[in-house]
Design an enzyme around this catalytic site. Structure first.
Site, PDB file in Angstrom:
ATOM      1  CG  ASP A 147      -1.605   1.297   1.519  1.00  0.00           C
ATOM      2  OD1 ASP A 147      -1.596   2.179   0.643  1.00  0.00           O
ATOM      3  OD2 ASP A 147      -2.176   1.436   2.627  1.00  0.00           O
ATOM      4  CE  LYS A 191      -1.757   6.774  -3.481  1.00  0.00           C
ATOM      5  NZ  LYS A 191      -2.262   5.853  -2.443  1.00  0.00           N
ATOM      6  CD  GLU A 207      -5.116   3.497  -2.426  1.00  0.00           C
ATOM      7  OE1 GLU A 207      -5.923   4.348  -1.998  1.00  0.00           O
ATOM      8  OE2 GLU A 207      -3.969   3.796  -2.811  1.00  0.00           O
ATOM      9  CG  ASP A 250      -8.944   4.910   2.183  1.00  0.00           C
ATOM     10  OD1 ASP A 250      -8.466   5.486   3.184  1.00  0.00           O
ATOM     11  OD2 ASP A 250      -8.254   4.237   1.397  1.00  0.00           O
TER      12      ASP A 250
HETATM   13  P1  ADP Z   1      -2.809   7.312   3.925  1.00  0.00           P
HETATM   14  O1  ADP Z   1      -3.672   6.268   3.300  1.00  0.00           O
HETATM   15  O2  ADP Z   1      -3.227   8.710   3.596  1.00  0.00           O
HETATM   16  O3  ADP Z   1      -1.364   7.091   3.681  1.00  0.00           O
HETATM   17  P2  ADP Z   1      -3.508   6.241   6.593  1.00  0.00           P
HETATM   18  O4  ADP Z   1      -4.698   5.493   6.170  1.00  0.00           O
HETATM   19  O5  ADP Z   1      -2.375   5.458   7.125  1.00  0.00           O
HETATM   20  O6  ADP Z   1      -2.972   7.245   5.497  1.00  0.00           O
HETATM   21  O7  ADP Z   1      -3.984   7.311   7.701  1.00  0.00           O
HETATM   22  C1  ADP Z   1      -3.100   8.196   8.285  1.00  0.00           C
HETATM   23  C2  ADP Z   1      -3.879   9.186   9.128  1.00  0.00           C
HETATM   24  O8  ADP Z   1      -4.590   8.504  10.144  1.00  0.00           O
HETATM   25  C3  ADP Z   1      -2.996  10.210   9.831  1.00  0.00           C
HETATM   26  O9  ADP Z   1      -3.549  11.502   9.674  1.00  0.00           O
HETATM   27  C4  ADP Z   1      -3.081   9.790  11.295  1.00  0.00           C
HETATM   28  O10 ADP Z   1      -2.944  10.894  12.173  1.00  0.00           O
HETATM   29  C5  ADP Z   1      -4.478   9.226  11.358  1.00  0.00           C
HETATM   30  N1  ADP Z   1      -4.690   8.323  12.499  1.00  0.00           N
HETATM   31  C6  ADP Z   1      -3.983   7.206  12.818  1.00  0.00           C
HETATM   32  N2  ADP Z   1      -4.457   6.657  13.956  1.00  0.00           N
HETATM   33  C7  ADP Z   1      -5.493   7.442  14.370  1.00  0.00           C
HETATM   34  C8  ADP Z   1      -6.397   7.409  15.487  1.00  0.00           C
HETATM   35  N3  ADP Z   1      -6.307   6.461  16.418  1.00  0.00           N
HETATM   36  N4  ADP Z   1      -7.335   8.390  15.585  1.00  0.00           N
HETATM   37  C9  ADP Z   1      -7.411   9.361  14.655  1.00  0.00           C
HETATM   38  N5  ADP Z   1      -6.599   9.451  13.592  1.00  0.00           N
HETATM   39  C10 ADP Z   1      -5.647   8.502  13.442  1.00  0.00           C
HETATM   40 MG    MG Z   2      -4.456   4.795   2.316  1.00  0.00          MG
END
Ligand code: ADP
Ligand code: MG
Length: 588
Positions: free
Chosen positions: A11, A72, A149, A173
């Site tokens: 991912d 990205k 995704e 998402d």
């Molecule tokens: P992406 O797909 O954009 O790379 P992710 O799906 O990994 O990102 O999500 C990352 C985001 O999720 C970040 O903004 C992070 O702060 C937030 N995040 C992670 N854990 C939590 C949580 N427990 N509560 C709220 N937000 C969270």
């Molecule tokens: Mg993602």
């Protein structure tokens, strides 16, 4: 399986990238440098060394000109970036991230990996997909397939693995920098994307910014200094805001704590210490959450569907851990969303499933540990006409939440000067507490009122461990006085049907295996070393260790894999001795 046949799932996210592979028929995350998620940040150190992940993310605070984030968004846009004075294409920056993934796969699996499935947003156009393939090629990866995704998320839930399955799923998402909603239809192993909508500039980063902005405004009003104008202080404040935001997903309040953010006119250092309540935070981001709902409506409309036509609602992306997101979606869709699979791992796990299918592996159902029931306490609610509504069930942990989990809420006593509270803990789904199953009850005594109205605020915490054992503790909000009680709740994996399906599948796999030659293990270890590694993972899984010790153990395990791959027997012996010592320490 031969090394050359193995395919990994990646991912490649805007804020985090995640790696997974199939192990024994089920997708598993592969840690990258001992962390579950790799920040999608690339940097060059002052010494000219390339950094990927957390070190690069840390460097961004002090040296943004040597650091690249969120690449990205630029994929396939024909726009280059500058890092430490050199120009790079987005494909090249992404290739640094992919190289880090390949190195991690090599360490974990004990052999080099050159084939991968990479995920992209469903709305990515041909040019953007092509750029992703190119990034892979630059990194030295053969990209076997690019998958959407939302499709990966559905695969992570095991949907679409059976040929006779027919269902429509809405995948919501909400990540770090982007929001995508997709409606997909699975029909006899074929996936159709019916509609996509979303916002390429909406996600957890914006929530951090809202919270940081509120605190910066307060700071400006108090001290006449605008932290937004100071890159380093502002970056630190955003990081602190993110930490508080994450805490607010499980706690009713969190504190943003920052020392030495600036100096006042006399040169005296200034600090920030601001408590934030969950409700306050949700209000700050409410319009952003409403915007995501507008996209949900648009996607439904484009697919000519109503919420009723949607069979499954999947929540993925780290930001869907915010409880308000779940509530909003449950209400809008008229059904409980699924979030059992770690929302930030789902896409990578699904990529691994697709990778496994390409490699010809037998794929089992995906097993996750969830609490089958909601858990909460009995409360009394006061209507605004002053009438008392009794026997109201306040849910702290929702059904289908992945365990372990810990959740807290603040409750207030009913009448001034009230000294005792009876805590009744229930499991079940009814709004009426007594219609649920009583798990246990206990008294909290001798409370001192801690509010001007002589009422008392208490924090009730539910901690459910991996074994489904519930620990309920109550703290007086002001004094921190603690009362604790242990309760036993049952653990259950998926539904009984799903379990027997998996069992039948396993039996098939075992039967097939008897006929075949002995299947090659992931890494061919000496049996003594295997046993030791098994014991070490047992310790990691079943013992409550402090973080330091746990990370030392995982570090040594990773080193052992590396030494084994390099056939370095002396180093192996050394490391095994080290591991034995650590295990002894842990088992004490
Ligand atoms: P992406 O797909 O954009 O790379 P992710 O799906 O990994 O990102 O999500 C990352 C985001 O999720 C970040 O903004 C992070 O702060 C937030 N995040 C992670 N854990 C939590 C949580 N427990 N509560 C709220 N937000 C969270
Ligand atoms: Mg993602």
């Amino acid at each position: 399986m031969n090394h050359e046949d193995r395919v990994i799932g990646i991912d490649l996210g805007t804020t985090y990238s995640v790696l997974a592979v199939i192990v024994d028929g089920a997708p598993r995350l592969v840690p990258v440098k001992n962390e579950r998620l790799l920040p999608s940040v690339v940097g060059v150190s002052p010494q000219g060394e390339v950094m990927v992940g957390y070190p690069a993310r840390n460097q961004w605070v002090v040296a943004p000109e040597r650091t690249i984030r969120s690449i990205k968004r630029k994929m396939g846009k024909g726009e280059n970036v500058t890092m430490a004075g050199r120009t790079y294409t987005p494909q090249e920056i992404s290739a640094f991230i992919l190289r880090e993934m390949m190195a991690a796969a090599r360490v974990a699996l004990g052999h080099p990996v050159t084939r991968a499935v990479i995920t992209v947003p469903a709305y990515f156009n041909e040019v953007q997909r092509q750029a992703t393939l190119e990034a892979g090629a630059i990194a030295g990866l053969t990209v076997e397939r690019i998958i959407n995704e939302p499709t990966a998320s559905a695969l992570a839930y095991g949907y679409g693995l059976s040929n006779d399955e027919h269902l429509k799923a809405l995948v919501y998402d909400l990540g770090g920098g982007t929001f995508d909603v997709s409606i997909i239809e699975l029909n006899q192993g074929v996936v159709d994307v019916l509609a996509t909508a979303g916002d390429n500039y909406l996600g957890g980063d914006d929530f951090d910014e809202r919270l940081a902005g509120m605190i910066a405004d307060e700071f400006r009003d108090a001290h006449g200094i605008d932290l937004r104008q100071k890159h380093q202080a502002w970056a630190r404040l955003q990081r602190a805001a993110e930490e508080a935001k994450i805490e607010l997903s499980s706690m009713p309040y969190a504190t943003v704590n920052l020392e030495y953010v600036a100096n006042d006119k006399k040169g005296k250092p200034l600090h920030i210490r601001r408590e934030v309540e969950r409700g306050e935070f949700v209000e700050l981001i409410d319009d952003l959450l409403q915007r995501t709902l507008a996209s949900v409506d648009k996607a439904l409309q484009d697919a000519s569907l109503t919420p009723r036509d949607v069979d499954r609602v999947l929540l993925v992306g780290g930001s869907t851990r915010i409880p308000a997101v779940w509530d909003l979606m449950a209400e809008r869709m008229g059904k409980d969303p699924h979030g059992e699979i770690d929302p930030d791992a789902a896409v990578a796990l699904g990529a691994a499933v697709q990778a496994g299918i390409i490699a010809g592996e037998e794929i089992d159902a995906v097993l996750v540990d969830v609490t089958p029931f909601s858990l909460g306490i009995e409360t009394v609610r006061m209507s605004f006409t002053g009438q008392m509504q009794q026997d109201v069930f306040a849910r702290l942990v929702r059904g289908n939440t992945t365990i372990p989990v810990s959740k807290s809420e603040v409750f207030t006593t009913i009448y001034p000067g009230q000294k005792d509270i009876r805590i009744r803990v229930y499991q079940g789904e009814s709004q009426i507490a007594s219609h649920n199953t009583l798990l246990g009850e206990f008294m909290v005594e001798d409370l001192k009122s801690n509010r001007p109205d002589r009422l008392t605020d208490v924090t009730v915490n539910f901690a459910l461990d991996v074994n489904g054992i519930l620990d309920v503790s109550v703290l007086e909000r002001k004094t921190g006085k603690l009362v604790s009680e242990r309760l036993k709740a049952n653990r259950q994996r998926l539904s009984p049907e799903q379990i027997s399906e998996s069992q039948a599948k396993l039996a098939e796999v075992y039967a097939a295996r008897d006929e075949e030659e002995e299947v090659e293990a992931v890494t061919a270890f000496d049996p003594g070393v295997s046993a030791l590694l098994e014991r070490a993972s047992g310790v990691l899984e079943h013992t409550e260790l402090d973080a330091q010790l746990a990370s030392e153990i995982s570090g040594v395990i990773a080193d052992i894999h590396r030494a084994n791959a390099e056939d370095d027997t002396d180093r192996m012996e050394e490391l095994c001795d080290e591991l034995i010592d650590l295990i002894m320490e842990a088992e004490e």
